[in-house]
Scaffold this active site. Structure first.
Site, short mmCIF file in Angstrom:
data_model
loop_
_atom_site.label_atom_id
_atom_site.label_comp_id
_atom_site.label_asym_id
_atom_site.label_seq_id
_atom_site.Cartn_x
_atom_site.Cartn_y
_atom_site.Cartn_z
N ASP A 34 7.83 3.00 -13.35
CA ASP A 34 7.33 4.27 -12.80
C ASP A 34 5.82 4.44 -12.99
O ASP A 34 5.36 5.50 -13.43
CB ASP A 34 8.08 5.46 -13.41
CG ASP A 34 9.54 5.46 -12.98
OD1 ASP A 34 9.80 5.25 -11.78
OD2 ASP A 34 10.42 5.63 -13.84
N SER A 40 -2.76 0.17 -18.63
CA SER A 40 -3.85 0.20 -17.64
C SER A 40 -3.80 1.52 -16.86
O SER A 40 -4.83 2.10 -16.53
CB SER A 40 -3.70 -0.95 -16.65
OG SER A 40 -4.32 -2.11 -17.15
N HIS A 45 0.82 -1.21 0.00
CA HIS A 45 0.00 0.00 0.00
C HIS A 45 0.86 1.27 0.00
O HIS A 45 0.37 2.33 0.36
CB HIS A 45 -0.92 0.01 1.23
CG HIS A 45 -1.98 -1.05 1.16
ND1 HIS A 45 -2.47 -1.69 2.26
CD2 HIS A 45 -2.62 -1.58 0.10
CE1 HIS A 45 -3.40 -2.56 1.90
NE2 HIS A 45 -3.50 -2.52 0.59
N LYS A 93 7.11 -4.51 -10.45
CA LYS A 93 6.94 -4.16 -11.86
C LYS A 93 6.50 -2.70 -12.01
O LYS A 93 7.05 -1.95 -12.81
CB LYS A 93 5.86 -5.09 -12.44
CG LYS A 93 5.78 -5.13 -13.92
CD LYS A 93 4.63 -6.02 -14.35
CE LYS A 93 4.78 -7.45 -13.85
NZ LYS A 93 3.67 -8.32 -14.29
N LYS A 111 -3.08 -8.71 -6.90
CA LYS A 111 -3.44 -9.75 -7.87
C LYS A 111 -4.64 -10.50 -7.37
O LYS A 111 -4.87 -10.59 -6.16
CB LYS A 111 -2.28 -10.75 -8.04
CG LYS A 111 -2.31 -11.49 -9.35
CD LYS A 111 -1.77 -10.62 -10.46
CE LYS A 111 -1.84 -11.30 -11.81
NZ LYS A 111 -1.11 -10.52 -12.81
P1 NAD Z 1 -4.15 -16.07 -22.12
O1 NAD Z 1 -5.10 -16.89 -21.33
O2 NAD Z 1 -4.69 -15.08 -23.08
O3 NAD Z 1 -3.16 -17.00 -22.96
C1 NAD Z 1 -2.34 -18.01 -22.44
C2 NAD Z 1 -2.03 -19.00 -23.56
O4 NAD Z 1 -1.07 -19.94 -23.08
C3 NAD Z 1 -3.27 -19.79 -24.00
O5 NAD Z 1 -3.34 -19.76 -25.41
C4 NAD Z 1 -2.98 -21.19 -23.47
O6 NAD Z 1 -3.57 -22.21 -24.27
C5 NAD Z 1 -1.47 -21.24 -23.50
N1 NAD Z 1 -0.86 -22.22 -22.60
C6 NAD Z 1 -1.21 -22.53 -21.33
N2 NAD Z 1 -0.38 -23.47 -20.82
C7 NAD Z 1 0.51 -23.76 -21.79
C8 NAD Z 1 1.60 -24.65 -21.89
N3 NAD Z 1 1.96 -25.43 -20.87
N4 NAD Z 1 2.33 -24.67 -23.03
C9 NAD Z 1 1.99 -23.88 -24.07
N5 NAD Z 1 0.96 -23.02 -24.04
C10 NAD Z 1 0.22 -22.97 -22.93
O7 NAD Z 1 -3.20 -15.41 -21.03
P2 NAD Z 1 -2.33 -14.08 -21.17
O8 NAD Z 1 -3.15 -12.94 -20.70
O9 NAD Z 1 -1.71 -14.06 -22.52
O10 NAD Z 1 -1.22 -14.34 -20.06
C11 NAD Z 1 -0.05 -15.11 -20.30
C12 NAD Z 1 1.00 -14.76 -19.25
O11 NAD Z 1 1.28 -13.36 -19.32
C13 NAD Z 1 0.62 -15.04 -17.81
O12 NAD Z 1 1.77 -15.42 -17.09
C14 NAD Z 1 0.14 -13.69 -17.31
O13 NAD Z 1 0.24 -13.56 -15.92
C15 NAD Z 1 1.12 -12.78 -18.03
N6 NAD Z 1 0.66 -11.39 -18.15
C16 NAD Z 1 -0.51 -11.08 -18.79
C17 NAD Z 1 -0.90 -9.75 -18.90
C18 NAD Z 1 -2.12 -9.33 -19.67
O14 NAD Z 1 -2.29 -8.13 -19.89
N7 NAD Z 1 -2.95 -10.23 -20.13
C19 NAD Z 1 -0.11 -8.74 -18.32
C20 NAD Z 1 1.09 -9.08 -17.69
C21 NAD Z 1 1.45 -10.41 -17.62
#
Ligand code: NAD
Length: 467
Positions: free
Chosen positions: A98, A360, A63, A93, A105
């Site tokens: 910044d 965001s 916070h 992050k 989460k």
């Molecule tokens: P998403 O659900 O849109 O996509 C994830 C993809 O990974 C899916 O297509 C799924 O089928 C595939 N997948 C899952 N397990 C797998 C495996 N073992 N091998 C290969 N492919 C696999 O999710 P996202 O939003 O793209 O998030 C992906 C990562 O990015 C996560 O770690 C998330 O925390 C991180 N992230 C996302 C955001 C965001 O804005 N969405 C921001 C920061 C970080």
């Protein structure tokens, strides 16, 4: 993932970096700990009338700045340890890029594919209601966003639920990653992947660093493998391809594919839509399992699925010289050490996937300002450029065509301003952490943690500890 302790991994990286800072032990402990951990269970009435108990979390890690900010994940892997780790990563992050938020989460432990759209809406709205009842959501308190398994649709339901129970004039800012019509911002959907691309590009543009890796500088012509073609993975691959890099391998849940001649992303996405996977895509070799392609020949490996994907079991087989951590926590601490020893450049998650939270932040600013970026200045800028161009025309023989005028006299609209703000953020942050890497002779992850600890620590130090 049995036995894997994600929060412990994040804290181990924090401790390694803390040794390069000057903060008191107690203050460091305060910085690491999760301030609020909320575990909720609630009933869901399934479409067939049966009742099921749903388990969910929201963690506010720090916070020191408000609101706190972080995505909501829908996955069977969701648990308290994972949510705490991801919330902590959010704090670091935000500090690295910044963005003035504390980390948070959330997650719901479900396999999204097992529920109908109506059931998912009931789950999401009930979760939002629970968060609201416990003061874990609000434009000045805690602001969720999409993460693994969620997107604009879920964020829209959350806003609508919040608005039904609040008269807050800034209600739209209670969640980001919303549909544009509901106060979302252009560029948020692609932001994380776009940021991944900007970060990797900045690393590749550094001649000295690339020389150390034995690579040419620049992103063009580099080969890459991507794990996870979801929101982040798809967009990262798209911009990498547009910049002239060649996608040679893809891993998805159903399997993995490789082709040294390159894989057409657009065609693969069509194929994935039709078949539900990537296995058997024309012109590629289907490998033994979904993780096999991580070990194939390429310059850049981009894990964009989930945590713990590069671990002691495969780290020594990975050949990529650059690892771009698009996912959160894809590399375990031991795997990091193994790859670092081999000389790989690991661009860490707590910097590289910060594009999502950066945009965001822009969305939240738009919501609390109640005005779209570019609305006040775009036309004014365009008219000023046109006046300059007409002066050029009068003092020279040059006559600009309509097309030239359209490009040269273009003012910044929302999409352009968001993209430019994101690029600026990713470039600045990379250079900050790369400088620290060189100054302390550490890796980029440790440098990013040093950077974050210094920024967050200074705030805790200044504000003192209130009774
Ligand atoms: P998403 O659900 O849109 O996509 C994830 C993809 O990974 C899916 O297509 C799924 O089928 C595939 N997948 C899952 N397990 C797998 C495996 N073992 N091998 C290969 N492919 C696999 O999710 P996202 O939003 O793209 O998030 C992906 C990562 O990015 C996560 O770690 C998330 O925390 C991180 N992230 C996302 C955001 C965001 O804005 N969405 C921001 C920061 C970080």
């Amino acid at each position: 993932m049995k036995g894997y302790k994600f929060y412990e991994q994040v804290n181990a990286a924090f401790d390694e970096a803390a040794a390069y800072t000057k903060f008191d032990e107690g203050l460091l402990a305060q910085m690491k700990i999760c301030n609020d951990v909320l575990h909720i269970t609630f009933p869901l009435e399934r479409d067939n009338g049966k009742i099921e108990v749903i388990e969910a979390w929201r963690v506010e890690h720090s916070h020191h700045k408000l609101p706190t900010k972080g995505g909501i994940r829908y996955s069977l892997t969701v648990n308290e340890d994972e949510t705490m780790a991801l919330a902590a990563l959010m704090t670091y992050k935000c500090a690295v890029v910044d963005v003035p938020f504390g980390g948070a989460k959330g997650g719901i432990k479900i396999d999204k594919s097992k529920y109908s759209l109506e059931e998912l809406e009931r789950i999401t709205r009930r979760y939002a209601f629970e968060l609201m009842k416990k003061n874990f959501i609000g434009p000045g308190t805690d602001v969720p966003a999409p993460d693994y398994g969620t997107g604009a649709q879920e964020m829209g339901w959350i806003l609508d639920t919040f608005r039904q129970m609040s008269t807050d004039i800034n209600a739209e800012g209670c969640v980001t990653g919303k549909p544009i019509e509901m106060g979302g911002i252009r560029g948020r959907t692609e932001a994380t992947g776009r940021g991944v691309y900007f970060g990797i590009k900045e690393a590749c543009d550094n001649k000295d660093d690339m020389k150390e890796l034995g690579l040419e500088h620049g992103i063009e012509g580099k080969t890459f493998v991507i794990q996870g073609l979801g929101n982040v993975g798809y967009h990262a691959a798209l911009y990498m391809e547009e910049a002239g890099a060649k996608m040679v391998g893809v891993a998805e849940i159903d399997g993995s594919i490789y082709s040294k001649d390159g894989i057409d992303l657009a065609k693969l996405m069509e194929y994935k839509k039709e078949t539900g996977g990537v296995k058997g895509f024309e012109g590629t070799e289907t490998l033994a399992d979904s993780s096999a392609v991580l070990e194939s020949e390429c310059d850049i490996l981009i894990p964009a699925a989930l945590e713990n994907q590069i671990n002691e079991g495969n780290a020594d087989k990975i050949k990529a010289k650059i690892i771009g951590e698009a996912a959160n926590g894809p590399t375990t601490a031991n795997a990091h050490k193994i790859m670092k020893k081999r000389g790989a450049l690991i661009i860490p998650d707590n910097y590289l996937n910060a594009g999502g939270v950066t945009v965001s932040y822009f969305e939240w600013l738009k919501n609390i300002q109640h005005v779209r970026f570019g609305r006040m200045g775009k036309r004014f800028e365009e008219n000023s450029y046109k006046r300059i161009l007409s002066v050029i025309e009068t003092i020279s023989d040059r006559k600009f065509t309509e097309t030239e005028l359209g490009t040269l006299a273009k003012g910044g609209g929302e999409a352009e301003l968001v993209d430019s703000g994101l690029e600026e953020t990713m470039i600045n942050a990379y250079n900050q952490i790369n400088e620290l890497r060189k100054k302390h002779d550490v890796d980029l992850r440790t440098a990013a943690f040093i950077n974050a600890i210094n920024k967050v620590g200074l705030i805790y130090d200044r504000m003192g500890i209130f009774p």
